[in-house]
Design a protein around this motif. Structure first.
Motif, PDB file in Angstrom:
ATOM      1  N   MET A 167       0.799  -1.224   0.000  1.00 53.79           N
ATOM      2  CA  MET A 167       0.000   0.000   0.000  1.00 53.79           C
ATOM      3  C   MET A 167       0.831   1.275   0.000  1.00 53.79           C
ATOM      4  O   MET A 167       0.290   2.370  -0.097  1.00 53.79           O
ATOM      5  CB  MET A 167      -0.918   0.019   1.236  1.00 53.79           C
ATOM      6  N   THR A 168       2.143   1.146   0.167  1.00 57.23           N
ATOM      7  CA  THR A 168       3.005   2.315   0.187  1.00 57.23           C
ATOM      8  C   THR A 168       4.240   2.032  -0.660  1.00 57.23           C
ATOM      9  O   THR A 168       4.322   0.997  -1.315  1.00 57.23           O
ATOM     10  CB  THR A 168       3.382   2.698   1.638  1.00 57.23           C
ATOM     11  N   THR A 169       5.208   2.931  -0.640  1.00 55.48           N
ATOM     12  CA  THR A 169       6.412   2.731  -1.441  1.00 55.48           C
ATOM     13  C   THR A 169       7.420   1.855  -0.702  1.00 55.48           C
ATOM     14  O   THR A 169       7.382   1.742   0.534  1.00 55.48           O
ATOM     15  CB  THR A 169       7.081   4.078  -1.764  1.00 55.48           C
ATOM     16  N   ALA A 170       8.324   1.251  -1.461  1.00 54.08           N
ATOM     17  CA  ALA A 170       9.405   0.470  -0.850  1.00 54.08           C
ATOM     18  C   ALA A 170      10.285   1.370   0.013  1.00 54.08           C
ATOM     19  O   ALA A 170      10.786   0.958   1.070  1.00 54.08           O
ATOM     20  CB  ALA A 170      10.234  -0.216  -1.933  1.00 54.08           C
ATOM     21  N   THR A 171      10.468   2.620  -0.423  1.00 55.74           N
ATOM     22  CA  THR A 171      11.282   3.562   0.340  1.00 55.74           C
ATOM     23  C   THR A 171      10.659   3.834   1.707  1.00 55.74           C
ATOM     24  O   THR A 171      11.326   3.757   2.732  1.00 55.74           O
ATOM     25  CB  THR A 171      11.438   4.890  -0.435  1.00 55.74           C
ATOM     26  N   ASN A 172       9.354   4.166   1.726  1.00 59.54           N
ATOM     27  CA  ASN A 172       8.686   4.439   2.998  1.00 59.54           C
ATOM     28  C   ASN A 172       8.728   3.230   3.924  1.00 59.54           C
ATOM     29  O   ASN A 172       8.921   3.358   5.138  1.00 59.54           O
ATOM     30  CB  ASN A 172       7.237   4.852   2.752  1.00 59.54           C
ATOM     31  N   THR A 173       8.544   2.039   3.358  1.00 63.05           N
ATOM     32  CA  THR A 173       8.576   0.826   4.179  1.00 63.05           C
ATOM     33  C   THR A 173       9.936   0.668   4.848  1.00 63.05           C
ATOM     34  O   THR A 173      10.023   0.409   6.053  1.00 63.05           O
ATOM     35  CB  THR A 173       8.279  -0.407   3.309  1.00 63.05           C
ATOM     36  N   ALA A 174      10.990   0.818   4.057  1.00 57.76           N
ATOM     37  CA  ALA A 174      12.343   0.668   4.605  1.00 57.76           C
ATOM     38  C   ALA A 174      12.637   1.710   5.676  1.00 57.76           C
ATOM     39  O   ALA A 174      13.331   1.421   6.662  1.00 57.76           O
ATOM     40  CB  ALA A 174      13.366   0.770   3.475  1.00 57.76           C
ATOM     41  N   LEU A 175      12.090   2.904   5.515  1.00 61.95           N
ATOM     42  CA  LEU A 175      12.377   3.980   6.462  1.00 61.95           C
ATOM     43  C   LEU A 175      11.598   3.827   7.760  1.00 61.95           C
ATOM     44  O   LEU A 175      12.142   3.939   8.852  1.00 61.95           O
ATOM     45  CB  LEU A 175      12.050   5.331   5.818  1.00 61.95           C
TER      46      LEU A 175
END
Length: 305
Positions: free
Chosen positions: A104-112
């Protein structure tokens, strides 16, 4: 005799430091691999839904690790197996929240956002001891959290997928501390523990999958790229990474593991940019720098303690 005793003490100290160093490097390697898992999982979800991806990922993991640790599993006592299954239940919740979140979100946001386990782990560890973490660890955690806020655009910018990942971050902290407490003194090998955890996750996911869509829900029409993603997530991000984490957390403190894992968003951010062409803005670069600075401030404070 005194010289002999002093020499032995120095030798033991050197060996202890080497063991800690190798454990730290191993956990850092896990952070790199898990950083890669977000863009890979994001790609895999184009071929199959969340539950199907998790089922095949952890079924493959359980089969491989059960074969590796067959003798250890046969010799394991029921109490150790129950503890491993409990940790597997926590792991199920982590991956359900994390994988639905990344869908539901970006890979970047998930990692952060997942890096918030950096600050949650020491607070949980010391909170169970009814103490506050040392000031350096608290400062390092705060700097890392500020970095996450800069990268994500602030708490107001968090969507439902981001909140699921935030929940997974809290569960990760619970997982690290619980592994240390439940497995301390256990004779269950790291390979056997990983096998029990993976089998538990596969069982939980299969139950949910059958309840949702029946046996036909297991059918997948994915090409070689989809199955390659499943293989990478299973072999590297689960088999290798959890084996290393289970081994390392027994040789160092949960707080050190938590802070080393705090470098994961940096690798996730870099790989999401490289593999998925997600934007690398000046704010994102600034936030990534704050996360790394906070992580190593916490590590340095933990070493001094």
């Amino acid at each position: 005799m005194r010289n002999t005793g002093a020499t032995m003490a120095v030798s033991e100290s050197i060996m202890a430091r080497r063991t800690t160093l190798w454990a730290d490097l191993a956990v850092l390697g896990v952070a790199v691999v898990w950083g890669a898992s977000y863009p890979v999982a994001k790609g895999a979800l184009e071929y199959m839904p969340v539950l199907v991806l998790l089922f095949y990922r952890f079924t493959l993991t359980a089969l491989l690790m059960s074969a590796v640790a067959f003798r250890d599993l046969r010799a394991a006592c029921p109490a150790d197996l129950r503890a491993g299954a409990l940790l597997g239940g926590i792991l199920s919740a982590i991956f359900l929240a994390e994988t639905w979140g990344v869908s539901m979100t970006t890979a970047t946001n998930t990692a952060l956002i997942i890096s918030l386990c950096t600050i949650l782990t020491p607070f949980l560890e010391f909170g169970l001891q009814r103490r506050l973490p040392p000031a350096g660890i608290m400062c390092g955690g705060v700097v890392a959290v500020i970095g996450v806020m800069v990268l994500s655009g602030g708490m107001g910018a968090l969507g439902f997928g981001d909140l699921l990942v935030l929940c997974a971050a809290g569960l990760r902290a619970v997982m690290v501390v619980s592994t240390k407490r439940l497995m301390e003194g256990s004779r269950l090998s790291s390979a056997a523990l990983t096998a029990v955890q993976a089998a538990t996750v596969a069982g939980v996911i299969l139950t949910l999958l059958l309840a949702q869509s029946g046996p036909q829900g297991l059918l997948v029409s994915a090409d070689i790229n989809g199955w390659a993603s499943v293989a990478f997530l299973s072999l590297f991000c689960t088999v290798g990474a959890f084996y290393v984490q289970n081994m390392a957390v027994r040789r160092t403190s949960p707080t050190r593991v938590g802070f080393l894992m705090g470098t994961e968003p940096l690798f996730g951010f870099a790989l999401a940019w490289a593999l998925l062409s997600e934007p690398a803005t000046p704010a994102a670069l600034c936030g990534a720098g704050l996360i790394v600075a906070g992580t190593f401030l916490g590590i340095a404070s933990g070493r001094q303690r």
